[in-house]
Design an enzyme around this catalytic site. Structure first.
Site, PDB file in Angstrom:
ATOM      1  N   GLU A   1      33.464  20.675  51.504  1.00  0.00           N
ATOM      2  CA  GLU A   1      33.211  19.858  51.068  1.00  0.00           C
ATOM      3  C   GLU A   1      32.066  21.085  49.818  1.00  0.00           C
ATOM      4  O   GLU A   1      31.528  20.535  50.121  1.00  0.00           O
ATOM      5  CB  GLU A   1      32.809  18.543  51.052  1.00  0.00           C
ATOM      6  CG  GLU A   1      33.768  17.776  51.684  1.00  0.00           C
ATOM      7  CD  GLU A   1      35.153  17.310  50.405  1.00  0.00           C
ATOM      8  OE1 GLU A   1      35.010  17.279  49.128  1.00  0.00           O
ATOM      9  OE2 GLU A   1      36.226  16.637  51.278  1.00  0.00           O
TER      10      GLU A   1
ATOM     11  N   CYS B   1      27.991  16.234  43.235  1.00  0.00           N
ATOM     12  CA  CYS B   1      28.952  16.777  43.065  1.00  0.00           C
ATOM     13  C   CYS B   1      29.977  17.363  42.173  1.00  0.00           C
ATOM     14  O   CYS B   1      30.144  18.218  41.464  1.00  0.00           O
ATOM     15  CB  CYS B   1      29.804  17.447  45.177  1.00  0.00           C
ATOM     16  SG  CYS B   1      30.607  16.181  45.121  1.00  0.00           S
TER      17      CYS B   1
HETATM   18  P1  NAD Z   1      23.500  24.016  50.735  1.00  0.00           P
HETATM   19  O1  NAD Z   1      24.465  24.746  50.954  1.00  0.00           O
HETATM   20  O2  NAD Z   1      22.061  24.535  50.816  1.00  0.00           O
HETATM   21  O3  NAD Z   1      23.157  23.007  52.723  1.00  0.00           O
HETATM   22  C1  NAD Z   1      23.723  21.796  52.809  1.00  0.00           C
HETATM   23  C2  NAD Z   1      23.948  21.957  54.191  1.00  0.00           C
HETATM   24  O4  NAD Z   1      23.976  23.096  55.264  1.00  0.00           O
HETATM   25  C3  NAD Z   1      22.257  21.424  55.212  1.00  0.00           C
HETATM   26  O5  NAD Z   1      22.413  20.858  56.301  1.00  0.00           O
HETATM   27  C4  NAD Z   1      21.809  22.366  55.371  1.00  0.00           C
HETATM   28  O6  NAD Z   1      20.563  23.143  55.929  1.00  0.00           O
HETATM   29  C5  NAD Z   1      22.564  23.462  56.538  1.00  0.00           C
HETATM   30  N1  NAD Z   1      22.906  25.211  55.963  1.00  0.00           N
HETATM   31  C6  NAD Z   1      22.481  26.349  55.816  1.00  0.00           C
HETATM   32  N2  NAD Z   1      22.802  26.852  55.839  1.00  0.00           N
HETATM   33  C7  NAD Z   1      23.750  26.929  57.161  1.00  0.00           C
HETATM   34  C8  NAD Z   1      24.471  27.830  58.037  1.00  0.00           C
HETATM   35  N3  NAD Z   1      24.278  29.650  57.823  1.00  0.00           N
HETATM   36  N4  NAD Z   1      25.505  27.043  58.475  1.00  0.00           N
HETATM   37  C9  NAD Z   1      24.724  25.961  59.084  1.00  0.00           C
HETATM   38  N5  NAD Z   1      25.113  25.047  58.459  1.00  0.00           N
HETATM   39  C10 NAD Z   1      23.721  25.814  57.348  1.00  0.00           C
HETATM   40  O7  NAD Z   1      23.382  22.911  49.802  1.00  0.00           O
HETATM   41  P2  NAD Z   1      22.438  21.845  49.481  1.00  0.00           P
HETATM   42  O8  NAD Z   1      21.379  22.647  48.535  1.00  0.00           O
HETATM   43  O9  NAD Z   1      22.505  21.158  50.638  1.00  0.00           O
HETATM   44  O10 NAD Z   1      23.571  20.614  48.220  1.00  0.00           O
HETATM   45  C11 NAD Z   1      23.778  20.692  47.326  1.00  0.00           C
HETATM   46  C12 NAD Z   1      25.270  21.563  47.501  1.00  0.00           C
HETATM   47  O11 NAD Z   1      26.151  20.816  48.207  1.00  0.00           O
HETATM   48  C13 NAD Z   1      25.781  21.610  45.488  1.00  0.00           C
HETATM   49  O12 NAD Z   1      26.604  22.605  45.300  1.00  0.00           O
HETATM   50  C14 NAD Z   1      26.563  20.557  45.679  1.00  0.00           C
HETATM   51  O13 NAD Z   1      27.402  20.609  44.408  1.00  0.00           O
HETATM   52  C15 NAD Z   1      27.395  20.117  47.037  1.00  0.00           C
HETATM   53  N6  NAD Z   1      27.634  18.777  47.359  1.00  0.00           N
HETATM   54  C16 NAD Z   1      29.464  19.111  47.568  1.00  0.00           C
HETATM   55  C17 NAD Z   1      29.472  17.799  48.109  1.00  0.00           C
HETATM   56  C18 NAD Z   1      30.988  17.565  47.692  1.00  0.00           C
HETATM   57  O14 NAD Z   1      31.415  16.007  48.655  1.00  0.00           O
HETATM   58  N7  NAD Z   1      31.894  18.356  47.255  1.00  0.00           N
HETATM   59  C19 NAD Z   1      28.916  16.364  48.082  1.00  0.00           C
HETATM   60  C20 NAD Z   1      27.662  16.774  47.623  1.00  0.00           C
HETATM   61  C21 NAD Z   1      26.772  18.203  47.396  1.00  0.00           C
END
Ligand code: NAD
Length: 476
Positions: free
Chosen positions: A249, A283
């Site tokens: 997502e 999001c």
């Molecule tokens: P992010 O991708 O930076 O982090 C998300 C999660 O992934 C965190 O827990 C982070 O620690 C972890 N992570 C980071 N690198 C990783 C790796 N290499 N392997 C595994 N895990 C890893 O995102 P964010 O800044 O926390 O969230 C914002 C983004 O999330 C925005 O782009 C938003 O649109 C999206 N989002 C999407 C939805 C949806 O349902 N489509 C919902 C909420 C947020």
């Protein structure tokens, strides 16, 4: 002022149904004050191994547990969470920044997801197919151990829904919150200790590279991920080596197309409600407003009026409508995007004031005059900067809406619902709304087209993705 929730939870990892201690910790900041709220454990590799072992040990018996019993454990957990609603909401404000009323609605929504998904798994998800020829059986089996990786914008709702989907379908799960907002998920882990058999639910918090250690671990057979497209692609790359199942997502750049017959006041209210929900850190917020030129001026004025009426402040103040940006990295990114607006010919209609700090506060801005190629329009802003773009031909508006590599959500605003319905199907987006934007439900599949994701979550279809088919046939 509510009593402090900080004394009520141990903020420890949850592994094998117990708290688990590690040596290192990291600080969690309140984005409204930049002060330390509390420290969270920084899980090391032995902790990851312990969580994986416990999950692997718990998975076979949990898989054999009838779905009605699994649902009843989820109900017990939801009841625990409900008893802690005030404390968890308060904690959510401290670590995430959103207003207390929004934090409470996130908690209520989380309870709804836990309970509705339990109902759906029990009554609608077919674990074994009926009406097959004698000697043939088709069943849905759990996948094993599922990693749930979540973002910082809705930490409680994301953790609760990922937990529910994994365990209702008979999997054990290891949850990892964002290092910006680990406290509420650690508290949920603590509440899960009495609600589930040991090892069924584990919670690990930590800094990078904890996410990679978990998602690349050979024990993990599926990853339910919510976060940025960049991280989602990195996870998909690493998952390819083991064909680890994925639901991603990811980010969005949702367009709202406003037709000339739209009710301007209602559209302004509805678009702002979505675009500035959680200070734009949602999001599927409206991220581009594409409005017919004949009403562009009126809609802009109406949106400015709504935006200017919103109170910016600490989420614990009762009058606050918009809390701060959640973390410094995102705050700096948004400041750079604001600067790009002037360089790229945009006009601010409101929100030019800045705040001296402390806290990552940013006024909401309505901006016109940008091209589709400008940074604010082509990138996902994930903050309170709302670009308005004019159109004169609705077919062209649809082409522009679909020109984004993202495809999470979209909406059309019109007083002619039939016209809205006809346009809705033309969007390349997982969710489309008419005269509103952003609402999701545990009853329906939610997912993104194109770079906004892979697979769906929620509803029967989302639950199915946490299972795999098996066909058993007896020789005839
Ligand atoms: P992010 O991708 O930076 O982090 C998300 C999660 O992934 C965190 O827990 C982070 O620690 C972890 N992570 C980071 N690198 C990783 C790796 N290499 N392997 C595994 N895990 C890893 O995102 P964010 O800044 O926390 O969230 C914002 C983004 O999330 C925005 O782009 C938003 O649109 C999206 N989002 C999407 C939805 C949806 O349902 N489509 C919902 C909420 C947020």
């Amino acid at each position: 002022m509510l009593g402090s929730p900080l004394e009520k939870y141990d903020f420890a990892l949850t592994i094998d149904g117990r708290s688990y201690g590690v040596r290192e910790e990291f600080e969690v900041l309140n984005p409204a004050s930049e002060e330390v709220v509390a420290s969270a454990p920084d899980a090391d590799q032995p902790a990851v191994e312990a969580a994986m072992k416990a999950a692997l040990r718990a998975a076979p018996a949990w898989a054999m547990t009838p779905v009605s019993q699994r649902a009843s454990h989820v109900y017990d957990f939801a009841n625990e969470v409900a008893e802690h609603l005030e404390d968890l909401s308060h904690l959510l404000v401290l670590e995430q920044g959103k207003p207390l009323a929004s934090a409470k609605s996130e908690l209520f929504s989380s309870l709804d997801y836990l309970r509705r998904l339990a109902d759906i798994a029990e009554s609608e998800l077919e674990f074994s197919a009926a009406n097959l020829p004698r000697g043939t059986k088709v069943i849905r089996k759990p996948l094993g151990v599922v990693a749930g990786i979540t973002a910082w914008n809705y930490p409680v709702q994301l953790a609760c829904s990922k937990l529910a989907m994994a365990v209702l379908t008979g999997n054990a799960t290891v949850l990892k919150p964002s290092p910006y907002t680990p406290l509420t998920t650690l508290a949920l882990g603590q509440l899960s200790r009495d609600a589930f058999p040991p090892g069924v639910v584990s919670v690990l918090s930590g800094l990078d590279p904890l996410g990679e250690w978990i998602t690349a671990h050979p024990t993990i057979s599926k990853i339910g991920f919510t976060g940025s497209t960049r991280t989602g692609c990195a996870i998909a790359e690493s998952a390819a080596h083991r064909l680890t199942r994925l639901t991603l997502e990811l980010g969005g750049n949702d367009a709202a197309i406003v037709l000339p017959d739209a009710n301007i006041e209602a559209a302004a209210e509805g678009i702002i409600a979505s675009a500035l929900e959680n200070t734009g850190q949602l999001c599927n917020a409206v991220k581009r407003v594409i409005v017919h030129e004949s009403i562009e001026r009126d809609l802009t004025d109406a949106m400015v009026d709504v935006a200017n009426s919103l109170v910016i402040g600490d989420g614990m103040n009762a009058s606050t409508d918009l809390g701060p940006i959640q973390n410094r990295m995102q705050f700096e990114r948004l400041k750079a995007l604001r600067e790009s607006v002037a360089q790229e010919g945009g006009t601010f209609h409101c929100g030019e004031q800045t705040f001296s700090g402390p806290g990552y506060f940013m006024a909401p801005s309505i901006i016109s005059g940008l091209s589709d190629a400008s940074r604010l329009v082509s990138e996902e802003q994930f903050g309170p900067l709302v670009p308005i773009l004019g159109y004169d031909d609705v077919d062209q508006a649809m082409v522009r809406a679909n020109s984004s590599p993202f495809g999470l959500g979209a909406s059309v605003w019109t007083s002619d619902v039939d016209k809205g319905l006809a346009l809705a199907e033309q969007f390349e987006a997982g969710s489309v709304w008419i005269n509103h934007h952003s609402a999701l439900s545990p009853d329906y599949p939610s997912g993104g087209h194109k770079l906004s994701g892979l697979g769906v979550e929620y509803g029967v279809h989302g639950l199915e993705e946490y299972t795999q088919h098996q066909v058993i046939r007896i020789a005839t």
